[in-house]
Design a protein around this motif. Structure first.
Motif, PDB file in Angstrom:
ATOM      1  N   GLU A 290     101.656 -43.685  25.946  1.00 29.53           N
ATOM      2  CA  GLU A 290     101.245 -42.420  25.342  1.00 29.53           C
ATOM      3  C   GLU A 290     100.692 -42.650  23.938  1.00 29.53           C
ATOM      4  OE1 GLU A 290     104.549 -39.809  25.347  1.00 29.53           O
ATOM      5  OE2 GLU A 290     104.692 -39.681  27.540  1.00 29.53           O
ATOM      6  N   ALA A 291      99.823 -41.742  23.514  1.00 30.88           N
ATOM      7  CA  ALA A 291      99.238 -41.854  22.178  1.00 30.88           C
ATOM      8  C   ALA A 291     100.306 -41.654  21.111  1.00 30.88           C
ATOM      9  CB  ALA A 291      98.127 -40.818  22.008  1.00 30.88           C
ATOM     10  N   PRO A 292     100.166 -42.324  19.970  1.00 35.63           N
ATOM     11  CA  PRO A 292     101.134 -42.163  18.877  1.00 35.63           C
ATOM     12  C   PRO A 292     101.099 -40.746  18.316  1.00 35.63           C
ATOM     13  CG  PRO A 292      99.819 -44.152  18.586  1.00 35.63           C
ATOM     14  CD  PRO A 292      99.168 -43.360  19.681  1.00 35.63           C
ATOM     15  N   PRO A 293     102.181 -40.335  17.651  1.00 35.55           N
ATOM     16  CA  PRO A 293     102.253 -38.986  17.072  1.00 35.55           C
ATOM     17  C   PRO A 293     101.459 -38.873  15.772  1.00 35.55           C
ATOM     18  CG  PRO A 293     104.243 -40.202  16.554  1.00 35.55           C
ATOM     19  CD  PRO A 293     103.441 -41.084  17.480  1.00 35.55           C
ATOM     20  N   HIS A 294     101.354 -37.654  15.294  1.00 35.57           N
ATOM     21  CA  HIS A 294     100.694 -37.361  14.026  1.00 35.57           C
ATOM     22  C   HIS A 294     101.467 -38.017  12.880  1.00 35.57           C
ATOM     23  CE1 HIS A 294      97.725 -34.892  11.898  1.00 35.57           C
ATOM     24  NE2 HIS A 294      98.646 -34.693  10.969  1.00 35.57           N
ATOM     25  N   LEU A 295     100.753 -38.583  11.924  1.00 34.68           N
ATOM     26  CA  LEU A 295     101.404 -39.252  10.798  1.00 34.68           C
ATOM     27  C   LEU A 295     101.890 -38.234   9.769  1.00 34.68           C
ATOM     28  CD1 LEU A 295      98.885 -42.175  10.084  1.00 34.68           C
ATOM     29  CD2 LEU A 295     100.992 -42.278  11.429  1.00 34.68           C
ATOM     30  N   PRO A 296     103.072 -38.453   9.206  1.00 33.05           N
ATOM     31  CA  PRO A 296     103.544 -37.563   8.136  1.00 33.05           C
ATOM     32  C   PRO A 296     102.754 -37.779   6.855  1.00 33.05           C
ATOM     33  CG  PRO A 296     105.124 -39.329   8.511  1.00 33.05           C
ATOM     34  CD  PRO A 296     104.086 -39.450   9.588  1.00 33.05           C
ATOM     35  N   ALA A 297     102.754 -36.774   5.992  1.00 30.95           N
ATOM     36  CA  ALA A 297     101.952 -36.804   4.768  1.00 30.95           C
ATOM     37  C   ALA A 297     102.320 -37.989   3.872  1.00 30.95           C
ATOM     38  CB  ALA A 297     102.110 -35.496   4.007  1.00 30.95           C
ATOM     39  N   ALA A 298     103.602 -38.330   3.811  1.00 24.85           N
ATOM     40  CA  ALA A 298     104.025 -39.425   2.934  1.00 24.85           C
ATOM     41  C   ALA A 298     103.445 -40.754   3.379  1.00 24.85           C
ATOM     42  CB  ALA A 298     105.556 -39.497   2.902  1.00 24.85           C
ATOM     43  N   VAL A 299     103.376 -40.990   4.687  1.00 22.48           N
ATOM     44  CA  VAL A 299     102.803 -42.227   5.209  1.00 22.48           C
ATOM     45  C   VAL A 299     101.299 -42.262   4.935  1.00 22.48           C
ATOM     46  CG1 VAL A 299     102.348 -43.550   7.315  1.00 22.48           C
ATOM     47  CG2 VAL A 299     104.591 -42.494   6.960  1.00 22.48           C
ATOM     48  N   VAL A 300     100.632 -41.136   5.107  1.00 24.31           N
ATOM     49  CA  VAL A 300      99.203 -41.044   4.817  1.00 24.31           C
ATOM     50  C   VAL A 300      98.939 -41.376   3.345  1.00 24.31           C
ATOM     51  CG1 VAL A 300      97.226 -39.481   4.650  1.00 24.31           C
ATOM     52  CG2 VAL A 300      98.727 -39.397   6.660  1.00 24.31           C
ATOM     53  N   ALA A 301      99.715 -40.794   2.444  1.00 25.55           N
ATOM     54  CA  ALA A 301      99.516 -41.008   1.003  1.00 25.55           C
ATOM     55  C   ALA A 301      99.765 -42.459   0.615  1.00 25.55           C
ATOM     56  CB  ALA A 301     100.438 -40.088   0.208  1.00 25.55           C
ATOM     57  N   LYS A 302     100.818 -43.061   1.146  1.00 26.83           N
ATOM     58  CA  LYS A 302     101.117 -44.457   0.824  1.00 26.83           C
ATOM     59  C   LYS A 302     100.029 -45.392   1.351  1.00 26.83           C
ATOM     60  CE  LYS A 302     106.175 -44.110   0.628  1.00 26.83           C
ATOM     61  NZ  LYS A 302     107.458 -44.511   1.273  1.00 26.83           N
ATOM     62  N   THR A 303      99.518 -45.090   2.529  1.00 28.42           N
ATOM     63  CA  THR A 303      98.460 -45.922   3.108  1.00 28.42           C
ATOM     64  C   THR A 303      97.184 -45.815   2.288  1.00 28.42           C
ATOM     65  OG1 THR A 303      99.427 -45.605   5.309  1.00 28.42           O
ATOM     66  CG2 THR A 303      97.157 -46.413   5.206  1.00 28.42           C
ATOM     67  N   ARG A 304      96.819 -44.586   1.913  1.00 31.16           N
ATOM     68  CA  ARG A 304      95.637 -44.400   1.062  1.00 31.16           C
ATOM     69  C   ARG A 304      95.793 -45.171  -0.242  1.00 31.16           C
ATOM     70  NH1 ARG A 304      94.000 -41.252  -3.284  1.00 31.16           N
ATOM     71  NH2 ARG A 304      91.779 -40.643  -3.249  1.00 31.16           N
ATOM     72  N   ASP A 305      96.952 -45.069  -0.870  1.00 32.89           N
ATOM     73  CA  ASP A 305      97.187 -45.766  -2.139  1.00 32.89           C
ATOM     74  C   ASP A 305      97.050 -47.273  -1.978  1.00 32.89           C
ATOM     75  OD1 ASP A 305      97.655 -43.345  -3.342  1.00 32.89           O
ATOM     76  OD2 ASP A 305      99.847 -43.551  -3.388  1.00 32.89           O
ATOM     77  N   ARG A 306      97.499 -47.801  -0.846  1.00 33.38           N
ATOM     78  CA  ARG A 306      97.456 -49.250  -0.630  1.00 33.38           C
ATOM     79  C   ARG A 306      96.018 -49.735  -0.482  1.00 33.38           C
ATOM     80  NH1 ARG A 306     100.700 -53.249  -2.282  1.00 33.38           N
ATOM     81  NH2 ARG A 306     101.294 -54.727  -0.668  1.00 33.38           N
ATOM     82  N   TYR A 307      95.191 -48.977   0.234  1.00 37.66           N
ATOM     83  CA  TYR A 307      93.777 -49.336   0.375  1.00 37.66           C
ATOM     84  C   TYR A 307      93.089 -49.323  -0.991  1.00 37.66           C
ATOM     85  CZ  TYR A 307      93.320 -49.464   5.487  1.00 37.66           C
ATOM     86  OH  TYR A 307      93.404 -49.832   6.808  1.00 37.66           O
ATOM     87  N   ILE A 308      93.352 -48.292  -1.764  1.00 40.19           N
ATOM     88  CA  ILE A 308      92.717 -48.184  -3.081  1.00 40.19           C
ATOM     89  C   ILE A 308      93.202 -49.295  -3.998  1.00 40.19           C
ATOM     90  CG2 ILE A 308      92.587 -46.750  -5.163  1.00 40.19           C
ATOM     91  CD1 ILE A 308      92.546 -44.303  -3.303  1.00 40.19           C
ATOM     92  N   GLU A 309      94.479 -49.643  -3.930  1.00 42.31           N
ATOM     93  CA  GLU A 309      94.991 -50.743  -4.745  1.00 42.31           C
ATOM     94  C   GLU A 309      94.281 -52.047  -4.404  1.00 42.31           C
ATOM     95  OE1 GLU A 309      99.157 -53.128  -5.838  1.00 42.31           O
ATOM     96  OE2 GLU A 309      99.190 -51.518  -4.345  1.00 42.31           O
ATOM     97  N   ALA A 310      94.055 -52.306  -3.119  1.00 40.32           N
ATOM     98  CA  ALA A 310      93.330 -53.518  -2.719  1.00 40.32           C
ATOM     99  C   ALA A 310      91.940 -53.534  -3.327  1.00 40.32           C
ATOM    100  CB  ALA A 310      93.253 -53.600  -1.195  1.00 40.32           C
ATOM    101  N   TYR A 311      91.234 -52.393  -3.229  1.00 45.26           N
ATOM    102  CA  TYR A 311      89.887 -52.306  -3.799  1.00 45.26           C
ATOM    103  C   TYR A 311      89.895 -52.587  -5.296  1.00 45.26           C
ATOM    104  CZ  TYR A 311      85.613 -50.212  -5.626  1.00 45.26           C
ATOM    105  OH  TYR A 311      84.442 -50.010  -6.302  1.00 45.26           O
ATOM    106  N   GLU A 312      90.798 -51.935  -6.006  1.00 50.15           N
ATOM    107  CA  GLU A 312      90.799 -52.037  -7.466  1.00 50.15           C
ATOM    108  C   GLU A 312      91.226 -53.415  -7.939  1.00 50.15           C
ATOM    109  OE1 GLU A 312      91.346 -47.348  -8.705  1.00 50.15           O
ATOM    110  OE2 GLU A 312      93.078 -48.687  -8.866  1.00 50.15           O
TER     111      GLU A 312
END
Length: 321
Positions: A290-312
Motif C-alpha cells: 500500500e502507498a505510504p501515508p501523508h507526512l506530518p508537518a514536522a517531518v516536512v519542515a525538517k526535510t525542507r530544512d535539511r535540503y536547504i542546509e545542504a545547499y547553503e
C-alpha cells in the motif's frame, strides 16, 4: 514513454512530454514532437521506497535545480591542466584533462517555474545509471555483506557501514520504469548494454566527476559518500552530463564531524521521511504494497530544512525561495 500520472502545469510556449518521480519534461509547443530543446521542471514531489508520496516538500525543486546549476558551473571551471579550448573539463587522478559537457542551455524559463527549471539539450540518454562510491553503504553494503562484492567487484574483508573505499569504485545500475527499483549490474553487463568503449568512457567520467566533487565538498566539511549521474549523446555524438548532478536526491552527503564508520551516517537528504515511514508512528507496513501515508508537518519542515542546509553549506550561498 511511460511516466508518472500526475497533474502538471500548463506553461506558455511549452507542451508537456513526460513526468518522472520528481521532474516534469516539456518540449517547445511550436516544434514537431521530438524536436527542439527540453524544459526540465523540478517539482516538490518526494519519493521513498519506490513510492511517490502524496506530500510535497516546499522549495525542494528549487533547491535541486539551483544546486545542480552550481555544480555544473564548478565542474565546468577551467583547470591548470585543461587545454586552451572552451570545453568544460575535469581532471582525472592521473592528471589528464578529460572533457565533460553538461546539457544546460539557459535558465530563461516561464515565470511560473522560475528557479526550479532549466532549458536543456535533448539527449539520447544511456539506459544506465552511473554510480561512483567512495564509501560503503546502502545497497552496496547489503551486497557486500552477502558476497564480499559490490556489482561484482571484490572488496577487502572486514569493511563496515561507512568504510572509506580507496580508490572509489564504479557501480552501474540499469534504469527502471517509474515506480520500479533500478537494478545493480556489473561493468561487463553495462558494456553489453551500451558498448565497451562508451562503458569505459562513462566509467572514467563518473569517477573523475566524483573525485573532483568529493574534494569540493570536503573543503566545506561535507563527505560525498556516493553519487549517481546520467549521461547521454547530443546531436554531435558527444557524451554529455544530463539530468541533475550532486544533489541530495542523487547523492549521499554526510557531515564530516558526525562521520563514524560502523553505523548508519546521518545524511543531508530525505532521511527524516524514511525514518518516519518505518517508525511505529506512521502505522505503515512497507511490505503491504500500500502507498505510504501523508507526512506530518514536522517531518516536512525538517526535510525542507535539511535540503536547504545542504545547499547553503556546499555553495556558501543563502537559499532564497
Amino acid at each position: 514513454m511511460a511516466g508518472l500520472d500526475t497533474e502538471v502545469l500548463e506553461l506558455p510556449g511549452w507542451r508537456h512530454l513526460y513526468s518522472g518521480k520528481v521532474r516534469d519534461l516539456y518540449e517547445p509547443a511550436d516544434a514537431e514532437p521530438g524536436e527542439g530543446d527540453l524544459l526540465v521542471v523540478a517539482s516538490d514531489r518526494i519519493s521513498a521506497y519506490d513510492f511517490v508520496l502524496d506530500t510535497e516538500i516546499p522549495d525542494k525543486g528549487k533547491v535541486l535545480t539551483q544546486l545542480s546549476l552550481w555544480w555544473f558551473e564548478q565542474l565546468s571551471a577551467p583547470t591548470p591542466e585543461a587545454q586552451s579550448d572552451t570545453t568544460p573539463t575535469v581532471v582525472t587522478p592521473s592528471g589528464h584533462s578529460v572533457p565533460i559537457r553538461n546539457h544546460v542551455v539557459s535558465v530563461d524559463v516561464p515565470e511560473a517555474v522560475a528557479g526550479r527549471a532549466m532549458v536543456v539539450q535533448r539527449l539520447d540518454m544511456y539506459e544506465v545509471e552511473c554510480i561512483a562510491r567512495g564509501y560503503l553503504t546502502g545497497s552496496g553494503l547489503a551486497e557486500y555483506r552477502e558476497s564480499g562484492t559490490v556489482t561484482g567487484l571484490e572488496l577487502p574483508a572486514g569493511l563496515v557501514d561507512g568504510s572509506k573505499l580507496e580508490p572509489a569504485i564504479f557501480t552501474p545500475s540499469a534504469k527502471a520504469e517509474v515506480g520500479e527499483h533500478d537494478e545493480n549490474i556489473t561493468f561487463e553487463q553495462m558494456s553489453r548494454l551500451v558498448g565497451e568503449t562508451p562503458a569505459a568512457q562513462l566509467r572514467d567520467l563518473t569517477l573523475d566527476l566524483y573525485t573532483r566533487a568529493e574534494g569540493v565538498a570536503r573543503d566545506r566539511g561535507i563527505i560525498l559518500a556516493d553519487t549517481k549521474v546520467e549521461f547521454g549523446l547530443n546531436s554531435a555524438g558527444q557524451i554529455v552530463l544530463g539530468d541533475e548532478v550532486l544533489t541530495p536526491d542523487s547523492s549521499r552527503f554526510w557531515d564530516v564531524d558526525d562521520y563514524e564508520p560502523g553505523r548508519s551516517q546521518p545524511s543531508f537528504d530525505k532521511q527524516f521521511v524514511r525514518d518516519w515511514l518505518t517508525s511505529p508512528d506512521s502505522g505503515w507496513d512497507r511490505a503491504s504494497g500500500e502507498a505510504p501515508p501523508h507526512l506530518p508537518a514536522a517531518v516536512v519542515a525538517k526535510t525542507r530544512d535539511r535540503y536547504i542546509e545542504a545547499y547553503e553549506r556546499l555553495t556558501g550561498l543563502t537559499f532564497s525561495a
